[in-house]
Structures are given as C-alpha cells and as structure tokens.
Design a protein around this motif. Sequence first.
Motif, PDB file in Angstrom:
ATOM      1  N   THR A   1      28.467   6.865 -37.936  1.00 60.25           N
ATOM      2  CA  THR A   1      27.549   7.512 -36.997  1.00 60.25           C
ATOM      3  C   THR A   1      28.266   7.849 -35.702  1.00 60.25           C
ATOM      4  O   THR A   1      29.334   7.320 -35.413  1.00 60.25           O
ATOM      5  CB  THR A   1      26.357   6.591 -36.644  1.00 60.25           C
ATOM      6  N   GLY A   2      27.644   8.722 -34.938  1.00 61.69           N
ATOM      7  CA  GLY A   2      28.177   9.050 -33.623  1.00 61.69           C
ATOM      8  C   GLY A   2      27.318  10.089 -32.946  1.00 61.69           C
ATOM      9  O   GLY A   2      26.482  10.737 -33.580  1.00 61.69           O
ATOM     10  N   VAL A   3      27.535  10.223 -31.664  1.00 62.27           N
ATOM     11  CA  VAL A   3      26.855  11.276 -30.917  1.00 62.27           C
ATOM     12  C   VAL A   3      27.557  12.607 -31.221  1.00 62.27           C
ATOM     13  O   VAL A   3      26.922  13.637 -31.382  1.00 62.27           O
ATOM     14  CB  VAL A   3      26.855  10.967 -29.397  1.00 62.27           C
ATOM     15  N   PHE A   4      28.869  12.563 -31.300  1.00 63.68           N
ATOM     16  CA  PHE A   4      29.697  13.747 -31.579  1.00 63.68           C
ATOM     17  C   PHE A   4      29.477  14.846 -30.542  1.00 63.68           C
ATOM     18  O   PHE A   4      29.462  16.024 -30.854  1.00 63.68           O
ATOM     19  CB  PHE A   4      29.475  14.277 -33.005  1.00 63.68           C
ATOM     20  N   ASP A   5      29.328  14.427 -29.283  1.00 70.88           N
ATOM     21  CA  ASP A   5      29.192  15.380 -28.188  1.00 70.88           C
ATOM     22  C   ASP A   5      30.593  15.843 -27.791  1.00 70.88           C
ATOM     23  O   ASP A   5      31.550  15.076 -27.834  1.00 70.88           O
ATOM     24  CB  ASP A   5      28.498  14.707 -27.001  1.00 70.88           C
ATOM     25  N   LEU A   6      30.714  17.100 -27.424  1.00 72.69           N
ATOM     26  CA  LEU A   6      32.004  17.673 -27.032  1.00 72.69           C
ATOM     27  C   LEU A   6      33.059  17.310 -28.085  1.00 72.69           C
ATOM     28  O   LEU A   6      34.045  16.642 -27.811  1.00 72.69           O
ATOM     29  CB  LEU A   6      32.417  17.181 -25.639  1.00 72.69           C
ATOM     30  N   PHE A   7      32.822  17.765 -29.305  1.00 75.15           N
ATOM     31  CA  PHE A   7      33.620  17.387 -30.470  1.00 75.15           C
ATOM     32  C   PHE A   7      35.114  17.475 -30.164  1.00 75.15           C
ATOM     33  O   PHE A   7      35.604  18.473 -29.654  1.00 75.15           O
ATOM     34  CB  PHE A   7      33.269  18.292 -31.655  1.00 75.15           C
ATOM     35  N   HIS A   8      35.837  16.392 -30.486  1.00 72.98           N
ATOM     36  CA  HIS A   8      37.263  16.310 -30.175  1.00 72.98           C
ATOM     37  C   HIS A   8      38.033  15.607 -31.298  1.00 72.98           C
ATOM     38  O   HIS A   8      37.441  15.190 -32.295  1.00 72.98           O
ATOM     39  CB  HIS A   8      37.480  15.617 -28.826  1.00 72.98           C
ATOM     40  N   ILE A   9      39.328  15.456 -31.122  1.00 73.54           N
ATOM     41  CA  ILE A   9      40.216  14.924 -32.154  1.00 73.54           C
ATOM     42  C   ILE A   9      39.822  13.505 -32.581  1.00 73.54           C
ATOM     43  O   ILE A   9      39.985  13.137 -33.748  1.00 73.54           O
ATOM     44  CB  ILE A   9      41.706  14.992 -31.720  1.00 73.54           C
ATOM     45  N   GLY A  10      39.299  12.707 -31.686  1.00 71.02           N
ATOM     46  CA  GLY A  10      38.855  11.359 -32.045  1.00 71.02           C
ATOM     47  C   GLY A  10      37.727  11.408 -33.072  1.00 71.02           C
ATOM     48  O   GLY A  10      37.692  10.616 -34.018  1.00 71.02           O
ATOM     49  N   HIS A  11      36.807  12.351 -32.883  1.00 70.08           N
ATOM     50  CA  HIS A  11      35.717  12.537 -33.846  1.00 70.08           C
ATOM     51  C   HIS A  11      36.284  12.954 -35.201  1.00 70.08           C
ATOM     52  O   HIS A  11      35.917  12.408 -36.249  1.00 70.08           O
ATOM     53  CB  HIS A  11      34.738  13.610 -33.358  1.00 70.08           C
ATOM     54  N   LEU A  12      37.192  13.925 -35.174  1.00 73.27           N
ATOM     55  CA  LEU A  12      37.787  14.403 -36.416  1.00 73.27           C
ATOM     56  C   LEU A  12      38.549  13.281 -37.121  1.00 73.27           C
ATOM     57  O   LEU A  12      38.459  13.124 -38.342  1.00 73.27           O
ATOM     58  CB  LEU A  12      38.712  15.591 -36.149  1.00 73.27           C
ATOM     59  N   ASN A  13      39.269  12.468 -36.349  1.00 71.95           N
ATOM     60  CA  ASN A  13      40.027  11.362 -36.931  1.00 71.95           C
ATOM     61  C   ASN A  13      39.131  10.393 -37.685  1.00 71.95           C
ATOM     62  O   ASN A  13      39.447   9.990 -38.812  1.00 71.95           O
ATOM     63  CB  ASN A  13      40.807  10.598 -35.851  1.00 71.95           C
ATOM     64  N   ILE A  14      38.009  10.000 -37.092  1.00 74.59           N
ATOM     65  CA  ILE A  14      37.156   9.028 -37.770  1.00 74.59           C
ATOM     66  C   ILE A  14      36.510   9.636 -39.011  1.00 74.59           C
ATOM     67  O   ILE A  14      36.365   8.974 -40.036  1.00 74.59           O
ATOM     68  CB  ILE A  14      36.108   8.376 -36.828  1.00 74.59           C
TER      69      ILE A  14
ATOM     70  N   ARG B   1      20.457   5.102 -25.065  1.00 71.34           N
ATOM     71  CA  ARG B   1      21.605   4.209 -25.207  1.00 71.34           C
ATOM     72  C   ARG B   1      22.648   4.362 -24.098  1.00 71.34           C
ATOM     73  O   ARG B   1      23.219   3.390 -23.648  1.00 71.34           O
ATOM     74  CB  ARG B   1      22.299   4.460 -26.553  1.00 71.34           C
ATOM     75  N   LYS B   2      22.906   5.607 -23.706  1.00 72.89           N
ATOM     76  CA  LYS B   2      24.005   5.851 -22.766  1.00 72.89           C
ATOM     77  C   LYS B   2      23.545   6.301 -21.387  1.00 72.89           C
ATOM     78  O   LYS B   2      24.352   6.474 -20.488  1.00 72.89           O
ATOM     79  CB  LYS B   2      24.983   6.872 -23.359  1.00 72.89           C
ATOM     80  N   GLY B   3      22.237   6.538 -21.262  1.00 71.98           N
ATOM     81  CA  GLY B   3      21.704   6.931 -19.965  1.00 71.98           C
ATOM     82  C   GLY B   3      21.966   8.377 -19.573  1.00 71.98           C
ATOM     83  O   GLY B   3      21.736   8.757 -18.431  1.00 71.98           O
ATOM     84  N   LYS B   4      22.475   9.160 -20.509  1.00 73.65           N
ATOM     85  CA  LYS B   4      22.719  10.568 -20.210  1.00 73.65           C
ATOM     86  C   LYS B   4      22.494  11.397 -21.465  1.00 73.65           C
ATOM     87  O   LYS B   4      22.761  10.960 -22.584  1.00 73.65           O
ATOM     88  CB  LYS B   4      24.137  10.781 -19.677  1.00 73.65           C
ATOM     89  N   LYS B   5      22.003  12.599 -21.238  1.00 72.38           N
ATOM     90  CA  LYS B   5      21.758  13.517 -22.342  1.00 72.38           C
ATOM     91  C   LYS B   5      23.076  14.166 -22.747  1.00 72.38           C
ATOM     92  O   LYS B   5      23.887  14.525 -21.890  1.00 72.38           O
ATOM     93  CB  LYS B   5      20.755  14.582 -21.890  1.00 72.38           C
ATOM     94  N   PRO B   6      23.336  14.325 -24.042  1.00 75.40           N
ATOM     95  CA  PRO B   6      24.560  14.998 -24.462  1.00 75.40           C
ATOM     96  C   PRO B   6      24.650  16.425 -23.902  1.00 75.40           C
ATOM     97  O   PRO B   6      23.631  17.074 -23.668  1.00 75.40           O
ATOM     98  CB  PRO B   6      24.442  15.030 -25.993  1.00 75.40           C
ATOM     99  N   VAL B   7      25.869  16.900 -23.704  1.00 76.65           N
ATOM    100  CA  VAL B   7      26.104  18.265 -23.222  1.00 76.65           C
ATOM    101  C   VAL B   7      25.698  19.267 -24.302  1.00 76.65           C
ATOM    102  O   VAL B   7      25.046  20.269 -24.033  1.00 76.65           O
ATOM    103  CB  VAL B   7      27.596  18.461 -22.834  1.00 76.65           C
ATOM    104  N   ILE B   8      26.074  18.990 -25.532  1.00 77.09           N
ATOM    105  CA  ILE B   8      25.765  19.858 -26.664  1.00 77.09           C
ATOM    106  C   ILE B   8      24.450  19.384 -27.287  1.00 77.09           C
ATOM    107  O   ILE B   8      24.328  18.213 -27.630  1.00 77.09           O
ATOM    108  CB  ILE B   8      26.890  19.811 -27.729  1.00 77.09           C
ATOM    109  N   PRO B   9      23.461  20.260 -27.440  1.00 77.79           N
ATOM    110  CA  PRO B   9      22.167  19.852 -28.009  1.00 77.79           C
ATOM    111  C   PRO B   9      22.302  19.325 -29.441  1.00 77.79           C
ATOM    112  O   PRO B   9      23.206  19.720 -30.187  1.00 77.79           O
ATOM    113  CB  PRO B   9      21.339  21.145 -27.995  1.00 77.79           C
TER     114      PRO B   9
END
Length: 141
Positions: free
Chosen positions: A7-20, A44-52
């Motif tokens: 699982t993940g938020v996958f906000d601002l998709f980056h290499i760490g997301h791709l790696n997992i 959970r994080k107190g902020k809304k993701p940048v990407i909907p």
Amino acid sequence: MIIGYTTGVFDLFHIGHLNILKKSKSQCDYLVVGVTTDRLAKERKGKKPVIPFEERLEIVKNISHVDQVVAQVNMDKLKAWEEIKFHKMFVGSDWKGTDKWNNLENKFAKRGVEIVYFPYTENTSSTILRKVLQHTLKENH
C-alpha cells in the motif's frame, strides 16, 4: 499462485514508489496495490496529497508491475487480508521492528502470510518533493 499486497499514498510518484512496486512484483505472481484515499491520507499525515486520489489510482494501475489496484480506505491490514487473501505483504524497512509491525507479523504468521521488508529509498520521498515544489512556487511568485 502467490498473491502479494502493498500500500501507499503514491503522491508525487517517484523512484522509491517504482522500486517498491518492482521489488514486490519480483516476489509474487500477482500484485495487488492499495492506494490510500485522500481522506485517509489527510487523517494519517495531516495533509491532503498534491495529486488527487483518482489520478494516483490511474498512475499506479498503469505501472507494468501492478496487476490490481484497490482503494485503501483504512489502515486495517487484517481486514485487507480478509478481502484479498494475499500470501505476502510488502512494506518499507523503516517499519521493521516497530511494535505495530511486530504485532502484525505475529498475527499474519498465524494466517501463513509473510511480511517482506524492502530498503527505504534514501534521498527521494514525496515529502522532499513537496518541499521543493513549495520552495519553487514561493521563489516564482
């Protein structure tokens, strides 16, 4: 067939997301990915993701390593297991050894589920990217 879950938020998709996602798929036949809803991310994080949410769902759905995408609407991993019946759950190594995950390991072991920890990708995170974007926006306005 080995079913994997991460699982993940996958906000601002980056290499760490791709790696997992890539590492997860390498250890299972069918990978199910829970994408965290905007509401749960805010809780959970107190902020809304940048990407909907719908856009993050579409991005993850189109990654070649991913076989199925589901909405993660709560943090109850046992409930997710009841619905998906995965054999392996993949998480970042930053959770290894915590009380929460030690407890989950014990509960999942009774169900025959293995928790697999992958190294956290250093130097890249959505939090770092968010800070860079905010700084850039301030400089340009």
